[in-house]
Design a protein around this motif. Structure first.
Motif, PDB file in Angstrom:
ATOM      1  N   ILE A  11       0.834  -1.200   0.000  1.00  0.00           N
ATOM      2  CA  ILE A  11       0.000   0.000   0.000  1.00  0.00           C
ATOM      3  C   ILE A  11       0.869   1.250   0.000  1.00  0.00           C
ATOM      4  CG2 ILE A  11      -1.627   1.338   1.377  1.00  0.00           C
ATOM      5  CD1 ILE A  11      -2.862  -1.375   2.226  1.00  0.00           C
ATOM      6  N   HIS A  12       1.912   1.245   0.817  1.00  0.00           N
ATOM      7  CA  HIS A  12       2.801   2.403   0.840  1.00  0.00           C
ATOM      8  C   HIS A  12       3.445   2.622  -0.525  1.00  0.00           C
ATOM      9  CE1 HIS A  12       2.688   3.958   4.897  1.00  0.00           C
ATOM     10  NE2 HIS A  12       2.711   2.747   5.386  1.00  0.00           N
ATOM     11  N   VAL A  15       0.880   4.099  -2.899  1.00  0.00           N
ATOM     12  CA  VAL A  15       0.637   5.502  -2.550  1.00  0.00           C
ATOM     13  C   VAL A  15       1.806   6.350  -3.044  1.00  0.00           C
ATOM     14  CG1 VAL A  15       0.491   7.131  -0.633  1.00  0.00           C
ATOM     15  CG2 VAL A  15      -0.872   5.043  -0.595  1.00  0.00           C
ATOM     16  N   GLU A  19       1.761   9.478  -5.606  1.00  0.00           N
ATOM     17  CA  GLU A  19       2.301  10.807  -5.307  1.00  0.00           C
ATOM     18  C   GLU A  19       3.295  11.269  -6.368  1.00  0.00           C
ATOM     19  OE1 GLU A  19       1.830  10.551  -0.436  1.00  0.00           O
ATOM     20  OE2 GLU A  19       3.763  10.190  -1.364  1.00  0.00           O
ATOM     21  N   VAL A  76      -8.221  -0.098  -3.004  1.00  0.00           N
ATOM     22  CA  VAL A  76      -7.289  -0.753  -2.091  1.00  0.00           C
ATOM     23  C   VAL A  76      -7.504  -2.267  -2.134  1.00  0.00           C
ATOM     24  CG1 VAL A  76      -6.587  -0.998   0.314  1.00  0.00           C
ATOM     25  CG2 VAL A  76      -7.114   1.254  -0.610  1.00  0.00           C
ATOM     26  N   GLU A 129      -7.516   8.556  -2.235  1.00  0.00           N
ATOM     27  CA  GLU A 129      -7.876   9.100  -0.927  1.00  0.00           C
ATOM     28  C   GLU A 129      -6.721   9.014   0.057  1.00  0.00           C
ATOM     29  OE1 GLU A 129     -11.858   7.896   0.515  1.00  0.00           O
ATOM     30  OE2 GLU A 129     -11.857   6.585  -1.230  1.00  0.00           O
ATOM     31  N   LEU A 130      -5.697   8.266  -0.321  1.00  0.00           N
ATOM     32  CA  LEU A 130      -4.611   8.021   0.629  1.00  0.00           C
ATOM     33  C   LEU A 130      -3.352   8.837   0.366  1.00  0.00           C
ATOM     34  CD1 LEU A 130      -4.916   4.142   0.904  1.00  0.00           C
ATOM     35  CD2 LEU A 130      -6.022   5.909   2.276  1.00  0.00           C
ATOM     36  N   VAL A 131      -3.381   9.675  -0.672  1.00  0.00           N
ATOM     37  CA  VAL A 131      -2.176  10.433  -0.960  1.00  0.00           C
ATOM     38  C   VAL A 131      -2.045  11.639  -0.050  1.00  0.00           C
ATOM     39  CG1 VAL A 131      -2.163   9.693  -3.354  1.00  0.00           C
ATOM     40  CG2 VAL A 131      -3.257  11.842  -2.738  1.00  0.00           C
ATOM     41  N   GLN A 132      -0.820  12.109   0.076  1.00  0.00           N
ATOM     42  CA  GLN A 132      -0.538  13.279   0.907  1.00  0.00           C
ATOM     43  C   GLN A 132      -1.344  14.487   0.450  1.00  0.00           C
ATOM     44  OE1 GLN A 132       0.799  13.464   3.560  1.00  0.00           O
ATOM     45  NE2 GLN A 132       2.117  11.671   3.719  1.00  0.00           N
ATOM     46  N   GLN A 137      -9.317  14.818   3.783  1.00  0.00           N
ATOM     47  CA  GLN A 137      -9.222  13.554   4.501  1.00  0.00           C
ATOM     48  C   GLN A 137     -10.176  13.425   5.674  1.00  0.00           C
ATOM     49  OE1 GLN A 137      -5.510  12.116   5.921  1.00  0.00           O
ATOM     50  NE2 GLN A 137      -4.545  12.228   3.929  1.00  0.00           N
TER      51      GLN A 137
ATOM     52  N   ARG B 101       6.532   7.612  10.502  1.00  0.00           N
ATOM     53  CA  ARG B 101       6.011   8.643   9.618  1.00  0.00           C
ATOM     54  C   ARG B 101       5.228   9.720  10.360  1.00  0.00           C
ATOM     55  NH1 ARG B 101       6.552   4.796   4.884  1.00  0.00           N
ATOM     56  NH2 ARG B 101       6.275   3.101   6.333  1.00  0.00           N
ATOM     57  N   ASN B 104       2.246  12.472   9.229  1.00  0.00           N
ATOM     58  CA  ASN B 104       2.254  12.563   7.777  1.00  0.00           C
ATOM     59  C   ASN B 104       1.999  11.241   7.063  1.00  0.00           C
ATOM     60  OD1 ASN B 104       2.861  15.182   8.185  1.00  0.00           O
ATOM     61  ND2 ASN B 104       5.058  14.953   7.790  1.00  0.00           N
ATOM     62  N   ALA B 106      -0.226   9.178   5.154  1.00  0.00           N
ATOM     63  CA  ALA B 106      -1.488   9.257   4.433  1.00  0.00           C
ATOM     64  C   ALA B 106      -2.340   7.996   4.582  1.00  0.00           C
ATOM     65  CB  ALA B 106      -1.219   9.549   2.958  1.00  0.00           C
ATOM     66  N   PRO B 107      -1.730   6.818   4.467  1.00  0.00           N
ATOM     67  CA  PRO B 107      -2.549   5.602   4.542  1.00  0.00           C
ATOM     68  C   PRO B 107      -3.230   5.412   5.885  1.00  0.00           C
ATOM     69  CG  PRO B 107      -0.417   5.115   3.592  1.00  0.00           C
ATOM     70  CD  PRO B 107      -0.341   6.502   4.124  1.00  0.00           C
ATOM     71  N   LEU B 109      -5.491   6.950   7.126  1.00  0.00           N
ATOM     72  CA  LEU B 109      -6.934   7.036   6.903  1.00  0.00           C
ATOM     73  C   LEU B 109      -7.525   5.646   6.741  1.00  0.00           C
ATOM     74  CD1 LEU B 109      -9.568   8.517   6.106  1.00  0.00           C
ATOM     75  CD2 LEU B 109      -8.718   8.556   3.766  1.00  0.00           C
ATOM     76  N   LEU B 110      -6.807   4.805   6.003  1.00  0.00           N
ATOM     77  CA  LEU B 110      -7.284   3.445   5.752  1.00  0.00           C
ATOM     78  C   LEU B 110      -7.295   2.623   7.029  1.00  0.00           C
ATOM     79  CD1 LEU B 110      -8.150   1.228   3.744  1.00  0.00           C
ATOM     80  CD2 LEU B 110      -5.727   0.726   3.427  1.00  0.00           C
ATOM     81  N   TRP B 111      -6.200   2.687   7.784  1.00  0.00           N
ATOM     82  CA  TRP B 111      -6.145   1.907   9.028  1.00  0.00           C
ATOM     83  C   TRP B 111      -7.306   2.297   9.924  1.00  0.00           C
ATOM     84  CZ3 TRP B 111      -3.116   0.217   5.859  1.00  0.00           C
ATOM     85  CH2 TRP B 111      -1.797   0.604   5.610  1.00  0.00           C
ATOM     86  N   ARG B 113     -10.224   3.580   9.128  1.00  0.00           N
ATOM     87  CA  ARG B 113     -11.502   3.058   8.620  1.00  0.00           C
ATOM     88  C   ARG B 113     -11.652   1.580   8.945  1.00  0.00           C
ATOM     89  NH1 ARG B 113     -12.227   5.464   2.494  1.00  0.00           N
ATOM     90  NH2 ARG B 113     -12.464   7.653   3.089  1.00  0.00           N
TER      91      ARG B 113
END
Lengths: 141, 141
Positions: A11-12, A15, A19, A76, A129-132, A137, B101, B104, B106-107, B109-111, B113
């Motif tokens: 996922i990272h 993302v 970016e 995702v 939705e997960l980008v910086q 958000q 991190r 900062n 971004a992911p 948000l996913l965790w 949810r």
DNA sequence: ATAATCCCGAGTTGCAAACTCGGGATTTGT
DNA sequence: ACAAATCCCGAGTTTGCAACTCGGGATTAT
């Protein structure tokens, strides 16, 4: 109930590619450095992402990887599907044969609820939705 | 994203006790046999359930365990909390310090949810819904 | 007394996830 | 033409931890 580092890394990495979109192909080395992922391990993972057509590769010097599509179109769930081959809380909920208890497994109700809830989140969440600096958000929670 | 066998066993054991409710204390041996759980391992797990006051023990011959309360009052989240000490998809969502991190990420948000969706299911599901011959199971999905 | 149970701190084992290695194929830059 | 940077990939190896065992003490019914 933890996500594996495979999943986390994947996922990272995705993302990261989102970016860096538009800046040309990104080498595994660069992604690994930015995202703090063991380089050779990432190479392995990104291979799965390529086979699932989520990223495209450019070979040779100055080569690397790019997202195969727009981040708004990548779910995702697709990423995790590619990397793990499905995210099921217990085998039981997948195939009735896997569980010796067969149909008479009362807790199965729980496994099914969990699977639904999780898959729903994974399916509804897009990479974009997960980008910086995605400033909206908070409301999306 | 699998549930550990610790969790699986604990839930099965609790469901078993719910099913045997009113028939006197159930020995670890009996529960293990019915639910197909390694006996000495279950002994360990049920110890945690006792410390969390989810079950009560009766010592000595003919001793065993009973549910501490009615199955309609026991949430699955309580069982997993006792056995695992919280079910979090990734440490990140728990404490910001755990993740290099920091804010900062971004992911995250996913965790978040995912954690919400999972905890919601666990919190809303009562032990009583998981016992056998619960004929209204289907509509509860 | 004896046997059946709970109780519990320390082990030990096994295995899958995490990570490495070596080397071949492809392309670019010089 | 060659070196360097990359992708590509099948086989390793390592290792952390969940899963499971062990030994023995405390408690109670018969």
């Amino acid at each position: 109930m933890k996500l594996s580092s495979r999943s986390l890394y994947a996922i990272h990495a995705m993302v990261d590619l989102a970016e860096q979109r538009g800046l040309g192909p990104q080498s595994v080395k660069a992604i690994a450095a930015r995202q703090n992922i063991p380089e050779q391990y990432l190479e392995q993972l990104i291979g799965s992402l390529r086979k699932a057509k989520l990223v495209e590769s450019v070979r040779g010097m100055n080569g690397g990887y790019e997202l195969a599509g727009g981040p708004e179109e990548i779910r995702v769930s697709e990423v995790l599907e590619a990397i793990e081959g499905g995210v099921r809380v217990t085998e039981c909920a997948l195939s009735k044969d896997a569980c010796a208890r067969g149909e008479n497994c009362a807790p199965r109700l729980l496994w099914e609820r969990l699977n639904r809830a999780i898959e729903n989140v994974l399916h509804e969440t897009m990479l974009s939705e997960l980008v910086q600096n995605n400033t909206i958000q908070e409301e999306l929670l």
